[in-house]
Design an enzyme around this catalytic site. Structure first.
Site, PDB file in Angstrom:
ATOM      1  N   HIS A  66      -3.734  -0.054   8.373  1.00 29.13           N
ATOM      2  CA  HIS A  66      -5.126  -0.504   8.413  1.00 29.13           C
ATOM      3  C   HIS A  66      -5.217  -1.859   9.100  1.00 29.13           C
ATOM      4  O   HIS A  66      -4.233  -2.617   9.162  1.00 29.13           O
ATOM      5  CB  HIS A  66      -5.686  -0.626   7.001  1.00 29.13           C
ATOM      6  CG  HIS A  66      -5.857   0.688   6.312  1.00 29.13           C
ATOM      7  ND1 HIS A  66      -6.553   0.804   5.130  1.00 29.13           N
ATOM      8  CD2 HIS A  66      -5.421   1.939   6.606  1.00 29.13           C
ATOM      9  CE1 HIS A  66      -6.546   2.071   4.738  1.00 29.13           C
ATOM     10  NE2 HIS A  66      -5.858   2.768   5.618  1.00 29.13           N
ATOM     11  N   GLU A  68      -6.566  -4.623   8.161  1.00 30.75           N
ATOM     12  CA  GLU A  68      -6.234  -5.744   7.272  1.00 30.75           C
ATOM     13  C   GLU A  68      -4.725  -5.904   7.131  1.00 30.75           C
ATOM     14  O   GLU A  68      -4.205  -7.018   7.157  1.00 30.75           O
ATOM     15  CB  GLU A  68      -6.835  -5.540   5.877  1.00 30.75           C
ATOM     16  CG  GLU A  68      -8.340  -5.412   5.859  1.00 30.75           C
ATOM     17  CD  GLU A  68      -8.801  -3.962   5.869  1.00 30.75           C
ATOM     18  OE1 GLU A  68      -8.300  -3.161   6.693  1.00 30.75           O
ATOM     19  OE2 GLU A  68      -9.683  -3.617   5.067  1.00 30.75           O
ATOM     20  N   CYS A  96     -10.366  -1.170   1.511  1.00 31.88           N
ATOM     21  CA  CYS A  96     -10.024  -0.101   0.577  1.00 31.88           C
ATOM     22  C   CYS A  96      -9.210  -0.715  -0.569  1.00 31.88           C
ATOM     23  O   CYS A  96      -8.821  -1.882  -0.497  1.00 31.88           O
ATOM     24  CB  CYS A  96      -9.213   0.979   1.298  1.00 31.88           C
ATOM     25  SG  CYS A  96      -7.527   0.459   1.720  1.00 31.88           S
ATOM     26  N   CYS A  99      -5.906  -2.336   0.666  1.00 34.76           N
ATOM     27  CA  CYS A  99      -6.064  -3.600   1.390  1.00 34.76           C
ATOM     28  C   CYS A  99      -6.573  -4.708   0.471  1.00 34.76           C
ATOM     29  O   CYS A  99      -6.170  -5.866   0.612  1.00 34.76           O
ATOM     30  CB  CYS A  99      -6.976  -3.404   2.590  1.00 34.76           C
ATOM     31  SG  CYS A  99      -6.222  -2.326   3.838  1.00 34.76           S
TER      32      CYS A  99
END
Length: 154
Positions: A66, A68, A96, A99
Site C-alpha cells: 500500500h 502508506e 486500512c 496501514c
C-alpha cells in the site's frame, strides 16, 4: 489577540496540509497510471517531503504494498530509524487497518487523509478514530477536495 493568533496558525497549517495533499494526489495519479488503486502518500518532516509512495500491490503482487507502507519504509530509511513521531503522513484515502496499525508502530506524529474509505478503511472495522487518536497520539484530519473524486469513483 490569542484567538487571532490561533486562527493564523490554523490557516497556515491548512495551507501546508493542502500543499502536501496535492503531492499525495500526484502519487495517486501515478498509481492510477500503473493500473493500481489510485492511492498516494507523502511523509513530511519539518516542512520537507522525506518520502513518497503509491500503491504497488498489482505490480509487486503483494497485498501489503500500500502507499502508506511504501512511504513508511522510505521515511524510516531516510531518517535512519523506525520511529516517525515528528513526521506527518498525508494519504489520499483513509488508511486500512493494516496501514493504521503500521502508523501506530511507527509512532507517526500525525495523519492527514483525503477521503473516507467506506469499504476498507480502519473505521469500518470497528477501530474508532478516538481510540486510534488516543493510542497513537495522532491528529487525524479529513481533507476533502474535488480532485479526490477519482478515488471515490474507483
Amino acid at each position: 489577540m490569542v484567538e487571532e493568533i490561533n486562527n493564523q496558525s490554523a490557516d497556515k497549517l491548512l495551507k501546508e496540509d493542502e500543499r502536501f495533499m496535492r503531492l499525495a494526489l500526484q502519487e495517486a495519479k501515478e498509481a492510477g497510471n500503473l493500473n493500481e488503486v489510485p492511492v498516494g502518500a507523502v511523509i513530511v518532516l519539518q516542512g520537507s517531503v522525506i518520502a513518497r509512495g503509491h500503491n504497488l500491490c498489482e505490480r509487486l503482487r503483494d497485498f501489503t504494498a500500500h502507499a502508506e507502507m511504501q512511504a513508511f519504509t522510505s521515511a524510516s530509511e531516510f531518517i535512519g530509524g523506525k520511529f516517525l513521531d515528528k513526521c506527518t503522513l498525508y494519504v489520499t484515502l483513509e488508511p486500512c487497518p493494516m496501514c493504521a496499525g503500521a502508523g501506530f508502530w511507527t509512532r507517526i506524529g500525525r495523519i492527514v487523509y483525503g477521503a473516507p474509505d467506506l469499504k476498507r478503511g480502519y473505521r469500518r472495522w470497528g477501530v474508532s478514530q478516538t481510540k486510534l487518536v488516543m493510542a497513537v497520539k495522532l491528529e487525524i484530519m479529513v481533507y476533502y477536495t474535488r480532485k479526490l473524486k477519482l478515488l471515490l469513483e474507483f
